[in-house]
Write a protein that holds these residues in place. Structure first.
Motif, PDB file in Angstrom:
ATOM      1  N   ALA A   2      23.223   2.878 -41.834  1.00 20.17           N
ATOM      2  CA  ALA A   2      22.651   2.143 -40.715  1.00 20.17           C
ATOM      3  C   ALA A   2      21.698   1.080 -41.245  1.00 20.17           C
ATOM      4  N   LYS A   3      21.649  -0.012 -40.560  1.00 19.05           N
ATOM      5  CA  LYS A   3      20.795  -1.120 -40.983  1.00 19.05           C
ATOM      6  C   LYS A   3      19.328  -0.770 -40.745  1.00 19.05           C
ATOM      7  N   GLN A   4      18.509  -1.071 -41.725  1.00 13.36           N
ATOM      8  CA  GLN A   4      17.082  -0.795 -41.635  1.00 13.36           C
ATOM      9  C   GLN A   4      16.358  -1.956 -40.969  1.00 13.36           C
ATOM     10  N   HIS A   5      15.583  -1.659 -39.967  1.00 17.80           N
ATOM     11  CA  HIS A   5      14.782  -2.690 -39.305  1.00 17.80           C
ATOM     12  C   HIS A   5      13.313  -2.359 -39.515  1.00 17.80           C
ATOM     13  N   SER A   6      12.548  -3.325 -39.980  1.00 13.99           N
ATOM     14  CA  SER A   6      11.122  -3.093 -40.170  1.00 13.99           C
ATOM     15  C   SER A   6      10.295  -4.281 -39.700  1.00 13.99           C
ATOM     16  N   GLU A   7      10.923  -5.194 -38.946  1.00  8.98           N
ATOM     17  CA  GLU A   7      10.199  -6.382 -38.490  1.00  8.98           C
ATOM     18  C   GLU A   7       9.049  -5.991 -37.571  1.00  8.98           C
ATOM     19  N   GLN A   8       7.903  -6.590 -37.770  1.00  9.28           N
ATOM     20  CA  GLN A   8       6.786  -6.419 -36.867  1.00  9.28           C
ATOM     21  C   GLN A   8       6.590  -7.658 -35.992  1.00  9.28           C
ATOM     22  N   VAL A   9       7.188  -8.780 -36.403  1.00  8.77           N
ATOM     23  CA  VAL A   9       7.079 -10.020 -35.639  1.00  8.77           C
ATOM     24  C   VAL A   9       8.143 -10.019 -34.554  1.00  8.77           C
ATOM     25  N   ALA A  10       7.730 -10.278 -33.328  1.00  8.10           N
ATOM     26  CA  ALA A  10       8.666 -10.253 -32.213  1.00  8.10           C
ATOM     27  C   ALA A  10       9.686 -11.373 -32.339  1.00  8.10           C
ATOM     28  N   LEU A  11      10.925 -11.034 -32.071  1.00 11.76           N
ATOM     29  CA  LEU A  11      12.014 -11.990 -31.992  1.00 11.76           C
ATOM     30  C   LEU A  11      12.714 -11.790 -30.658  1.00 11.76           C
ATOM     31  N   GLY A  12      13.401 -12.816 -30.198  1.00  8.22           N
ATOM     32  CA  GLY A  12      14.153 -12.668 -28.966  1.00  8.22           C
ATOM     33  C   GLY A  12      13.771 -13.711 -27.936  1.00  8.22           C
ATOM     34  N   PRO A  13      14.534 -13.780 -26.856  1.00 12.79           N
ATOM     35  CA  PRO A  13      14.354 -14.840 -25.858  1.00 12.79           C
ATOM     36  C   PRO A  13      13.094 -14.698 -25.016  1.00 12.79           C
ATOM     37  N   LEU A  14      12.453 -13.522 -25.018  1.00  8.49           N
ATOM     38  CA  LEU A  14      11.278 -13.315 -24.171  1.00  8.49           C
ATOM     39  C   LEU A  14       9.969 -13.361 -24.949  1.00  8.49           C
ATOM     40  N   VAL A  15      10.011 -13.837 -26.189  1.00 10.80           N
ATOM     41  CA  VAL A  15       8.781 -13.982 -26.963  1.00 10.80           C
ATOM     42  C   VAL A  15       7.814 -14.887 -26.205  1.00 10.80           C
ATOM     43  N   GLY A  16       6.558 -14.467 -26.121  1.00  5.58           N
ATOM     44  CA  GLY A  16       5.556 -15.241 -25.393  1.00  5.58           C
ATOM     45  C   GLY A  16       5.267 -14.708 -24.017  1.00  5.58           C
ATOM     46  N   LEU A  17       6.127 -13.831 -23.498  1.00 11.52           N
ATOM     47  CA  LEU A  17       5.879 -13.212 -22.207  1.00 11.52           C
ATOM     48  C   LEU A  17       5.076 -11.933 -22.403  1.00 11.52           C
ATOM     49  N   ARG A  18       4.138 -11.693 -21.514  1.00 14.89           N
ATOM     50  CA  ARG A  18       3.358 -10.453 -21.557  1.00 14.89           C
ATOM     51  C   ARG A  18       3.744  -9.570 -20.386  1.00 14.89           C
ATOM     52  N   VAL A  19       4.023  -8.321 -20.693  1.00 16.71           N
ATOM     53  CA  VAL A  19       4.395  -7.315 -19.697  1.00 16.71           C
ATOM     54  C   VAL A  19       3.382  -6.191 -19.765  1.00 16.71           C
ATOM     55  N   VAL A  20       2.863  -5.785 -18.618  1.00 20.88           N
ATOM     56  CA  VAL A  20       2.018  -4.597 -18.545  1.00 20.88           C
ATOM     57  C   VAL A  20       2.816  -3.519 -17.817  1.00 20.88           C
ATOM     58  N   VAL A 360      19.508  -3.107 -30.106  1.00 20.66           N
ATOM     59  CA  VAL A 360      19.212  -3.885 -28.906  1.00 20.66           C
ATOM     60  C   VAL A 360      20.501  -4.479 -28.367  1.00 20.66           C
ATOM     61  N   PHE A 361      20.752  -4.287 -27.088  1.00 19.90           N
ATOM     62  CA  PHE A 361      21.944  -4.828 -26.426  1.00 19.90           C
ATOM     63  C   PHE A 361      21.509  -5.517 -25.132  1.00 19.90           C
ATOM     64  N   PRO A 362      22.199  -6.598 -24.727  1.00 19.05           N
ATOM     65  CA  PRO A 362      23.281  -7.279 -25.427  1.00 19.05           C
ATOM     66  C   PRO A 362      22.748  -8.156 -26.544  1.00 19.05           C
ATOM     67  N   ARG A 363      23.669  -8.684 -27.338  1.00 21.19           N
ATOM     68  CA  ARG A 363      23.296  -9.554 -28.446  1.00 21.19           C
ATOM     69  C   ARG A 363      23.314 -11.007 -27.989  1.00 21.19           C
ATOM     70  N   LEU A 364      22.348 -11.759 -28.456  1.00 21.37           N
ATOM     71  CA  LEU A 364      22.332 -13.197 -28.211  1.00 21.37           C
ATOM     72  C   LEU A 364      22.594 -13.913 -29.529  1.00 21.37           C
ATOM     73  N   SER A 365      23.341 -14.998 -29.484  1.00 16.11           N
ATOM     74  CA  SER A 365      23.793 -15.628 -30.725  1.00 16.11           C
ATOM     75  C   SER A 365      22.648 -16.260 -31.523  1.00 16.11           C
ATOM     76  N   ARG A 366      21.604 -16.768 -30.835  1.00 12.37           N
ATOM     77  CA  ARG A 366      20.502 -17.416 -31.551  1.00 12.37           C
ATOM     78  C   ARG A 366      19.206 -16.620 -31.526  1.00 12.37           C
ATOM     79  N   THR A 367      18.928 -15.951 -30.422  1.00 20.36           N
ATOM     80  CA  THR A 367      17.611 -15.326 -30.251  1.00 20.36           C
ATOM     81  C   THR A 367      17.737 -13.862 -29.865  1.00 20.36           C
ATOM     82  N   THR A 368      18.547 -13.131 -30.594  1.00 20.17           N
ATOM     83  CA  THR A 368      18.728 -11.727 -30.245  1.00 20.17           C
ATOM     84  C   THR A 368      17.453 -10.942 -30.542  1.00 20.17           C
ATOM     85  N   GLY A 369      17.263  -9.854 -29.815  1.00 19.57           N
ATOM     86  CA  GLY A 369      16.074  -9.036 -29.991  1.00 19.57           C
ATOM     87  C   GLY A 369      16.208  -8.071 -31.155  1.00 19.57           C
ATOM     88  N   THR A 370      15.114  -7.380 -31.470  1.00 18.09           N
ATOM     89  CA  THR A 370      15.104  -6.404 -32.557  1.00 18.09           C
ATOM     90  C   THR A 370      14.261  -5.197 -32.164  1.00 18.09           C
TER      91      THR A 370
END
Length: 405
Positions: A2-20, A360-370
């Motif tokens: 399985a692929k190892q993920h250790s990113e702490q920096v947010a990636l994806g199309p919703l970067v910059g949005l805050r959710v409580v 993370v699903f679904p996948r986005l071609s440029r800004t997929t989440g992690t």
């Protein structure tokens, strides 16, 4: 592997949005999980004593760690506040004043009693989107009833049609009602974000469990209204759709074959060495096969039981017949499709080490989440997040001494 993920920096199309997120268990938190998976900064407010009850859920709690929580709590920051006290409510209000989305799944009226209703929050944050997930919605005669996912599954029409006709209504092996409500809630949140770009205004997203279940029930309602037809429990098949069933293999495993379309059935008949079946009036058409569903399933089962799972799967793929083995987790870890797409990832946990979970699903071609981290420890981010709204280390210590954080 399985692929190892250790990113702490947010990636994806919703970067910059805050959710409580102030929900608990699954219906609200799964919405928060999906938003966090897509890069949103998700702050989860939890009770200081025990946190989200999901932290204690799951069959196995290795070293006191809930594996269920490690998935649903992933990519979130945990902040502890006692929302039953005015000071906790005021701090929550400050956090929500800069939020894009608030997700909650308490019984309707609870947030209002805490001074955290939509009108209260919108007064200082007019662009706020409040996602409200509940059993029966925010209004109507049932709105104040306790509404768990199972109840929504029953009243939304799903439970009646799940299972074998010889048994009482069954359940799907996951909390499907909760997750469907969360999926609809997420869609609603994204739609409200898009509309806010036009109007500049927020709104309420009202996602009820029973309606989320009803929403995926295909043509169940008009079948009854127009044709007087009531769907019943049918086990592994759909009535009059054949062949589409699970069939035994030589070693006792199961494979699902869906060859109900005429051209596909022709290919299946040739694969089995019985091309004449596709010309036989008893099986040549969709309607004819549906009338003789059980007999046809027996013919196919006789063939599949003489082939190994690997051999059968290869033959079906070669002949263009849709099929898939009945997977368990052990199969997922070794399947080439899963491996090629990293459908399962391994995330480092501070106590358990590498924890594998769905990607993370679904996948986005440029800004997929992690998946950046698994479900955090209770209150792990309290100091970090509250410092952003002016709570000093001394203030936080005083709050904790009084059980408020």
């Amino acid at each position: 592997m399985a692929k190892q993920h250790s990113e702490q920096v947010a990636l994806g199309p919703l970067v910059g949005l805050r959710v409580v997120e102030v929900g608990q268990l699954l219906a609200g938190p799964f919405c928060g999980q999906m938003l966090g998976d897509m890069g949103a900064d998700v702050i989860k407010i939890e009770d200081p004593q025990k946190g989200d009850p999901l932290r204690q859920w799951g069959r196995d709690l290795p070293q006191g760690q809930s594996l269920w929580w490690s998935v649903v709590g992933r990519n979130k920051k945990s902040v502890t506040l006692n929302l039953r006290e005015s000071e906790g409510q005021e701090l929550a209000r400050k956090l929500m004043s800069s939020a894009d989305i608030v997700v909650e799944n308490f019984r309707p009226g609870t947030m209002e009693r805490w001074g955290l209703g939509y009108e209260d929050l919108q007064a200082t944050n007019p662009g706020l989107i409040m996602v409200r997930v509940s059993g029966f919605g925010q209004d109507g005669p049932y709105s104040q009833r306790a509404g768990y996912g199972a109840i929504g599954e029953a009243m939304g029409g799903l439970r009646y049609v799940v299972g074998d006709p010889s048994t009482p209504p069954s359940r799907v092996g996951i909390s499907i009602g909760d997750t469907l409500a969360a999926l609809f809630a997420t869609i609603g949140a994204l739609a409200a974000l898009r509309e806010r770009e036009v109007s500049g205004r927020g709104q309420i997203v009202d996602s009820s469990i029973y309606e989320a279940v009803l929403g995926v029930m295909e043509s169940l309602v008009p079948e009854w209204q127009i044709a007087g037809y009531q769907r019943e429990r049918t086990g592994a098949v759909l009535p009059n759709v054949a062949p589409s069933n699970v069939y035994p293999t030589k070693e006792g495993d199961w494979i699902l074959i869906a060859a109900n379309q005429d051209t596909v059935f022709t290919r299946l008949a040739r694969l089995m060495g019985q091309p004449e079946l596709a010309e036989d009036p008893d099986y040549a058409t969709h309607g004819a096969r549906g009338k003789r569903q059980a007999a046809l399933d027996n013919i196919i089962a006789e063939y599949t039981s003489t082939r190994s799972s690997d051999e059968l799967e290869a033959l079906l793929a070669e002949h263009g017949v849709p099929a898939g083995r009945i997977f368990r987790p052990a199969d997922m870890f070794t399947d080439p499709q899963y491996l090629a797409r990293s459908s399962i990832v391994t995330v480092e946990h501070p106590v358990l080490g590498g924890v594998s979970m769905q990607n993370v699903f679904p996948r986005l071609s440029r800004t997929t989440g992690t998946v950046r981290w698994p479900g955090p420890a209770l209150g792990q981010h309290t100091e970090e997040v509250l410092a952003e709204i002016g709570v000093s280390a001394g203030d936080l210590a005083a709050l904790r001494e009084r059980g408020l954080s």
